[in-house]
Design an enzyme around this catalytic site. Sequence first.
Site, PDB file in Angstrom:
ATOM      1  N   ARG A 224       0.930  -1.381  -0.342  1.00  0.00           N
ATOM      2  CA  ARG A 224      -0.633  -0.138  -0.276  1.00  0.00           C
ATOM      3  C   ARG A 224       0.764   1.232   0.079  1.00  0.00           C
ATOM      4  O   ARG A 224       1.946   1.078   0.920  1.00  0.00           O
ATOM      5  CB  ARG A 224      -0.730   0.210   0.974  1.00  0.00           C
ATOM      6  CG  ARG A 224      -1.774  -0.788   0.851  1.00  0.00           C
ATOM      7  CD  ARG A 224      -2.591  -0.125   0.223  1.00  0.00           C
ATOM      8  NE  ARG A 224      -4.276  -1.671  -0.144  1.00  0.00           N
ATOM      9  CZ  ARG A 224      -4.299  -2.685  -0.814  1.00  0.00           C
ATOM     10  NH1 ARG A 224      -3.154  -2.556  -1.741  1.00  0.00           N
ATOM     11  NH2 ARG A 224      -5.032  -2.819  -0.704  1.00  0.00           N
ATOM     12  N   HIS A 272      -0.857   0.270  -9.802  1.00  0.00           N
ATOM     13  CA  HIS A 272      -1.195  -1.454  -9.076  1.00  0.00           C
ATOM     14  C   HIS A 272      -1.799  -1.667  -9.495  1.00  0.00           C
ATOM     15  O   HIS A 272      -2.931  -2.253  -9.853  1.00  0.00           O
ATOM     16  CB  HIS A 272      -2.344  -0.084  -7.780  1.00  0.00           C
ATOM     17  CG  HIS A 272      -3.268  -0.492  -6.727  1.00  0.00           C
ATOM     18  ND1 HIS A 272      -3.211  -0.230  -6.404  1.00  0.00           N
ATOM     19  CD2 HIS A 272      -3.060  -2.007  -7.203  1.00  0.00           C
ATOM     20  CE1 HIS A 272      -4.229  -1.109  -5.001  1.00  0.00           C
ATOM     21  NE2 HIS A 272      -3.331  -2.589  -5.361  1.00  0.00           N
TER      22      HIS A 272
HETATM   23  P1  NDP Z   1      -2.471 -11.190   4.763  1.00  0.00           P
HETATM   24  O1  NDP Z   1      -3.140 -10.268   5.898  1.00  0.00           O
HETATM   25  O2  NDP Z   1      -2.902 -13.128   4.489  1.00  0.00           O
HETATM   26  O3  NDP Z   1      -0.563 -11.390   5.815  1.00  0.00           O
HETATM   27  C1  NDP Z   1      -0.666  -9.975   6.400  1.00  0.00           C
HETATM   28  C2  NDP Z   1       1.219 -10.522   7.006  1.00  0.00           C
HETATM   29  O4  NDP Z   1       2.036  -9.725   7.667  1.00  0.00           O
HETATM   30  C3  NDP Z   1       1.241 -11.284   8.003  1.00  0.00           C
HETATM   31  O5  NDP Z   1       2.310 -12.261   8.020  1.00  0.00           O
HETATM   32  C4  NDP Z   1       1.416 -10.812   9.055  1.00  0.00           C
HETATM   33  O6  NDP Z   1       2.326 -11.650  10.927  1.00  0.00           O
HETATM   34  C5  NDP Z   1       1.476  -9.385   8.660  1.00  0.00           C
HETATM   35  N1  NDP Z   1       2.317  -8.752   9.395  1.00  0.00           N
HETATM   36  C6  NDP Z   1       0.967  -7.797  10.045  1.00  0.00           C
HETATM   37  N2  NDP Z   1       0.835  -6.855  10.566  1.00  0.00           N
HETATM   38  C7  NDP Z   1       2.140  -6.188  10.687  1.00  0.00           C
HETATM   39  C8  NDP Z   1       3.174  -6.054  11.689  1.00  0.00           C
HETATM   40  N3  NDP Z   1       3.401  -4.805  12.703  1.00  0.00           N
HETATM   41  N4  NDP Z   1       4.758  -6.227  11.959  1.00  0.00           N
HETATM   42  C9  NDP Z   1       4.592  -6.652  11.173  1.00  0.00           C
HETATM   43  N5  NDP Z   1       3.569  -7.922  10.711  1.00  0.00           N
HETATM   44  C10 NDP Z   1       2.881  -8.001  10.357  1.00  0.00           C
HETATM   45  O7  NDP Z   1      -2.613 -10.462   4.013  1.00  0.00           O
HETATM   46  P2  NDP Z   1      -1.880 -10.533   2.353  1.00  0.00           P
HETATM   47  O8  NDP Z   1      -0.672 -11.441   2.308  1.00  0.00           O
HETATM   48  O9  NDP Z   1      -2.974 -11.329   1.700  1.00  0.00           O
HETATM   49  O10 NDP Z   1      -1.575  -9.266   1.787  1.00  0.00           O
HETATM   50  C11 NDP Z   1      -1.022  -8.331   2.306  1.00  0.00           C
HETATM   51  C12 NDP Z   1      -1.649  -7.078   1.280  1.00  0.00           C
HETATM   52  O11 NDP Z   1      -0.199  -7.580  -0.047  1.00  0.00           O
HETATM   53  C13 NDP Z   1      -2.794  -6.572   1.876  1.00  0.00           C
HETATM   54  O12 NDP Z   1      -3.383  -5.688   2.659  1.00  0.00           O
HETATM   55  C14 NDP Z   1      -3.286  -5.218   0.462  1.00  0.00           C
HETATM   56  O13 NDP Z   1      -2.309  -3.905   1.225  1.00  0.00           O
HETATM   57  C15 NDP Z   1      -1.948  -5.618  -0.761  1.00  0.00           C
HETATM   58  N6  NDP Z   1      -2.480  -6.162  -1.596  1.00  0.00           N
HETATM   59  C16 NDP Z   1      -1.839  -5.265  -2.896  1.00  0.00           C
HETATM   60  C17 NDP Z   1      -1.965  -5.987  -4.439  1.00  0.00           C
HETATM   61  C18 NDP Z   1      -1.572  -5.131  -5.577  1.00  0.00           C
HETATM   62  O14 NDP Z   1      -2.276  -5.611  -6.346  1.00  0.00           O
HETATM   63  N7  NDP Z   1      -0.349  -4.284  -5.566  1.00  0.00           N
HETATM   64  C19 NDP Z   1      -3.088  -7.525  -4.240  1.00  0.00           C
HETATM   65  C20 NDP Z   1      -3.499  -7.782  -3.698  1.00  0.00           C
HETATM   66  C21 NDP Z   1      -2.924  -7.647  -2.641  1.00  0.00           C
HETATM   67  P3  NDP Z   1       1.169 -13.046  11.175  1.00  0.00           P
HETATM   68  O15 NDP Z   1       1.521 -13.310  10.705  1.00  0.00           O
HETATM   69  O16 NDP Z   1       2.277 -12.652  12.223  1.00  0.00           O
HETATM   70  O17 NDP Z   1      -0.256 -12.419  11.461  1.00  0.00           O
HETATM   71  C1  OXD Z   2      -6.007  -6.210  -3.871  1.00  0.00           C
HETATM   72  C2  OXD Z   2      -5.888  -5.224  -3.840  1.00  0.00           C
HETATM   73  O1  OXD Z   2      -5.803  -5.578  -1.558  1.00  0.00           O
HETATM   74  O2  OXD Z   2      -5.542  -4.783  -5.475  1.00  0.00           O
HETATM   75  O3  OXD Z   2      -6.583  -6.859  -3.117  1.00  0.00           O
HETATM   76  O4  OXD Z   2      -4.668  -3.698  -3.931  1.00  0.00           O
END
Ligand code: NDP
Ligand code: OXD
Length: 309
Positions: A224, A272
Amino acid sequence: MSTFLIVAPNRSNQTWEEGMKKCLPDHRVEVWPNVSDPEAVTGAACWNHPHGSLNGYKNLKLISSMGAGVDHILSDPDLPAGVPVTRIVDEALTYTMTRYLLAVTLSWHRRLDVYQKEQKEHVWHQKARPDRPLHIGIMGLGVLGKDIAGNLAGLGFDVKGYSRSPKQIEGVRCYAGEEEMDDFLKDVNFLINLLPLTSDTKNMLDKSFFDRLPHPICLVNAARGGHLVEEDLLTALDEGKVEYAFLDVFRKEPLPEDHPFWDREDILITPHIASITNIDAAIPQIAENWLRAERGDPLRNEIDRSREY
Ligand code: NDP
Ligand code: OXD
């Protein structure tokens, strides 16, 4: 009859409406702001909904993101309390992200940026070393982070991962929590951000973070725009703390025409597109969750509102 509401002013709502209607032929599907009976609304799917627009539906049982991230929902100060929030988890969304990240990693590893510059100058120069040695760090080891970490490790790269709670991933050295951040960063020179945007991670990629890096890095932000303090990145690039940045997400999207990032040779911008919701997979998931919510059954891919992801 209960109503499912689509609240996504900047998306192609017609396709979503048609898809939801096809999936739920016996239900009513409406597109905000055209709501015939607010009391009948029990489910909503959103993408960047106008804040406050989910209020006034006293029987709402489900709010679903149309994508993987939920920050666009939770940032609404008027979000109705207590209503479960779900998100999309989909194989195609995951492998699309993984392929995007493989593409940028390999292009940096094999110096395609250098050859592109040399091509402009008609220079034919075989380098003594064909590649840049990479020590890859991945912040976020959730659905997306775990997949790219495993794929990069499978290609033989040195890969570390960082998350909130401890993890075990084959071939990946895992670190958890702020107290292990310095160990995580120690030898990293290629950093991928895949964290969710939360109160804890907002503005995380700022001056103090770049100053803390023991080595210059190539940064990839596919999570993000709100994670990155954009002016601090420009300073870090000028100071050599960041050598190059692949950026797919921005604080303001579309990126304004006069934004300084556009003209930087050390930034590659993608609009994006690292991974885009696959509507054919998302609609049945959302519809199924709505039916579950109606029946009072456990939901799939529900997020923890207190954790913000
Ligand atoms: P998940 O919720 O599956 O995973 C999030 C990960 O981040 C987990 O491992 C979590 O730790 C870790 N995390 C959260 N907060 C913290 C913190 N404060 N410190 C350290 N680690 C932290 O998310 P996804 O993998 O599905 O997606 C991640 C992000 O990717 C989405 O939220 C979205 O913003 C972005 N995205 C971007 C896209 C694009 O096109 N650019 C498309 C899709 C998604 P733990 O495992 O310990 O809970
Ligand atoms: C998502 C994205 O969060 O497109 O799926 O960024």
